[in-house]
Write a protein that holds these residues in place. Structure first.
Motif, PDB file in Angstrom:
ATOM      1  N   ILE A 194       0.841  -1.196   0.000  1.00  0.00           N
ATOM      2  CA  ILE A 194       0.000   0.000   0.000  1.00  0.00           C
ATOM      3  C   ILE A 194       0.875   1.245   0.000  1.00  0.00           C
ATOM      4  O   ILE A 194       1.800   1.359   0.811  1.00  0.00           O
ATOM      5  CB  ILE A 194      -0.943   0.000   1.212  1.00  0.00           C
ATOM      6  CG1 ILE A 194      -1.868  -1.218   1.164  1.00  0.00           C
ATOM      7  CG2 ILE A 194      -1.756   1.287   1.279  1.00  0.00           C
ATOM      8  CD1 ILE A 194      -2.665  -1.442   2.433  1.00  0.00           C
ATOM      9  N   GLU A 195       0.569   2.152  -0.905  1.00  0.00           N
ATOM     10  CA  GLU A 195       1.254   3.444  -0.962  1.00  0.00           C
ATOM     11  C   GLU A 195       0.221   4.529  -1.210  1.00  0.00           C
ATOM     12  O   GLU A 195      -0.641   4.376  -2.086  1.00  0.00           O
ATOM     13  CB  GLU A 195       2.317   3.451  -2.066  1.00  0.00           C
ATOM     14  CG  GLU A 195       3.455   2.452  -1.833  1.00  0.00           C
ATOM     15  CD  GLU A 195       4.494   2.472  -2.939  1.00  0.00           C
ATOM     16  OE1 GLU A 195       4.336   3.277  -3.884  1.00  0.00           O
ATOM     17  OE2 GLU A 195       5.454   1.691  -2.867  1.00  0.00           O
ATOM     18  N   ASP A 196       0.294   5.610  -0.455  1.00  0.00           N
ATOM     19  CA  ASP A 196      -0.656   6.714  -0.605  1.00  0.00           C
ATOM     20  C   ASP A 196      -2.103   6.240  -0.544  1.00  0.00           C
ATOM     21  O   ASP A 196      -2.947   6.664  -1.343  1.00  0.00           O
ATOM     22  CB  ASP A 196      -0.403   7.471  -1.914  1.00  0.00           C
ATOM     23  CG  ASP A 196       0.884   8.271  -1.896  1.00  0.00           C
ATOM     24  OD1 ASP A 196       1.350   8.613  -0.794  1.00  0.00           O
ATOM     25  OD2 ASP A 196       1.434   8.542  -2.981  1.00  0.00           O
ATOM     26  N   GLU A 197      -2.369   5.315   0.412  1.00  0.00           N
ATOM     27  CA  GLU A 197      -3.733   4.826   0.640  1.00  0.00           C
ATOM     28  C   GLU A 197      -4.272   3.978  -0.512  1.00  0.00           C
ATOM     29  O   GLU A 197      -5.469   3.694  -0.563  1.00  0.00           O
ATOM     30  CB  GLU A 197      -4.697   5.992   0.905  1.00  0.00           C
ATOM     31  CG  GLU A 197      -4.398   6.760   2.176  1.00  0.00           C
ATOM     32  CD  GLU A 197      -4.731   5.962   3.433  1.00  0.00           C
ATOM     33  OE1 GLU A 197      -5.881   5.554   3.592  1.00  0.00           O
ATOM     34  OE2 GLU A 197      -3.802   5.759   4.248  1.00  0.00           O
ATOM     35  N   LYS A 198      -3.426   3.557  -1.435  1.00  0.00           N
ATOM     36  CA  LYS A 198      -3.842   2.728  -2.560  1.00  0.00           C
ATOM     37  C   LYS A 198      -3.036   1.434  -2.592  1.00  0.00           C
ATOM     38  O   LYS A 198      -1.838   1.421  -2.268  1.00  0.00           O
ATOM     39  CB  LYS A 198      -3.645   3.461  -3.891  1.00  0.00           C
ATOM     40  CG  LYS A 198      -4.492   4.715  -4.056  1.00  0.00           C
ATOM     41  CD  LYS A 198      -5.947   4.370  -4.337  1.00  0.00           C
ATOM     42  CE  LYS A 198      -6.747   5.623  -4.685  1.00  0.00           C
ATOM     43  NZ  LYS A 198      -8.154   5.304  -5.022  1.00  0.00           N
ATOM     44  N   VAL A 199      -3.677   0.364  -3.009  1.00  0.00           N
ATOM     45  CA  VAL A 199      -2.991  -0.911  -3.168  1.00  0.00           C
ATOM     46  C   VAL A 199      -2.225  -0.890  -4.492  1.00  0.00           C
ATOM     47  O   VAL A 199      -2.835  -0.773  -5.560  1.00  0.00           O
ATOM     48  CB  VAL A 199      -3.990  -2.080  -3.154  1.00  0.00           C
ATOM     49  CG1 VAL A 199      -3.269  -3.408  -3.433  1.00  0.00           C
ATOM     50  CG2 VAL A 199      -4.724  -2.143  -1.824  1.00  0.00           C
ATOM     51  N   VAL A 200      -0.911  -0.978  -4.417  1.00  0.00           N
ATOM     52  CA  VAL A 200      -0.087  -0.941  -5.642  1.00  0.00           C
ATOM     53  C   VAL A 200       0.353  -2.338  -6.057  1.00  0.00           C
ATOM     54  O   VAL A 200       0.775  -2.532  -7.203  1.00  0.00           O
ATOM     55  CB  VAL A 200       1.142  -0.030  -5.456  1.00  0.00           C
ATOM     56  CG1 VAL A 200       0.712   1.400  -5.175  1.00  0.00           C
ATOM     57  CG2 VAL A 200       2.060  -0.547  -4.352  1.00  0.00           C
ATOM     58  N   ALA A 201       0.286  -3.311  -5.152  1.00  0.00           N
ATOM     59  CA  ALA A 201       0.641  -4.684  -5.507  1.00  0.00           C
ATOM     60  C   ALA A 201      -0.116  -5.654  -4.611  1.00  0.00           C
ATOM     61  O   ALA A 201      -0.334  -5.390  -3.427  1.00  0.00           O
ATOM     62  CB  ALA A 201       2.143  -4.909  -5.387  1.00  0.00           C
TER      63      ALA A 201
END
Length: 220
Positions: A194-201
């Motif tokens: 999770i980065e910046d409140e978003k799932v990136v992987a």
């Protein structure tokens, strides 16, 4: 994992899940992306990096250990360091917040709420699934929001017929996630970067050989 084993491995390879102690309140520095990056280094890059950066050996000693000139070892370690740095999560998510996002991901993905799932995912999200050829799993990483959503829309139909059973939420390889029992009585771990409140992987491990020591709790 040797080059020979990697060449014959079916589908994406992920490390065996490691679970943080229950009383750990801070994110682990050794996260799953870093473990994958370390695995992808060449044997010489990995040896030079570990001997110098982790064990503090001088490059003269590293060269003697791996049979290369000190200048070559310096370059090997530098390349390895660059790969490791690129894989390091840019923003560590607090454990409590990460587990809340993992719970939201579980609920949205298992209920078929694609709008809620879309809101959780980054545009460039990548999904990896390791079945090791032992159980069904996507054989290539899914890249991009639409590809990941399409796959989950298809799985939602399966979940409607055979609901996913939540075992527990957990920090897996330094990332928030959860353990489930899926259709066909298949155990699965899902870890979310999770980065910046978003799932990136998304990292899904289904290979039963890697899940023999998963700590279990009551199944919900």
């Amino acid at each position: 994992m040797t080059g020979r084993r990697r060449e014959t491995y079916i589908g994406p390879w992920l490390p065996e899940p490691i679970f943080d102690p229950e009383d750990t309140d801070t994110p682990d520095d050794i996260t799953l992306p870093l473990m994958i990056a370390l695995e992808r280094l060449s044997p010489l890059e990995r040896a030079a990096f570990l001997l110098h950066d982790v064990f503090g050996m001088e490059f003269d000693a590293v060269g003697e250990a791996i049979g290369r000139e000190p200048a070559t070892c310096r370059k090997l370690a530098s390349r390895a360091r660059a790969h490791i740095y690129d894989a390091r999560p840019r923003f560590a998510v607090p454990k409590e917040r990460g587990l809340k996002l993992a719970a939201a991901f579980f609920t949205a993905s298992r209920s078929g709420d694609m709008a809620a799932l879309r809101a959780l995912l980054a545009e460039d999200v990548v999904a990896h699934a390791d079945g090791g050829g032992k159980v069904p799993a996507t054989l290539q990483p899914l890249v991009g929001l639409e590809a990941v959503l399409a796959r989950h829309a298809g799985m939602a139909r399966d979940f409607a017929l055979s609901p996913s059973r939540l075992v527990r939420y957990a920090v897996i390889d330094g990332l928030p996630g959860f353990v489930t029992i899926e259709g066909g009585n298949i155990m699965q771990t899902t870890a979310l970067q999770i980065e910046d409140e978003k799932v990136v992987a998304i990292y899904v491990t289904r290979n039963p050989d890697k899940l023999r020591n998963v700590p279990l709790g009551p199944v919900h």
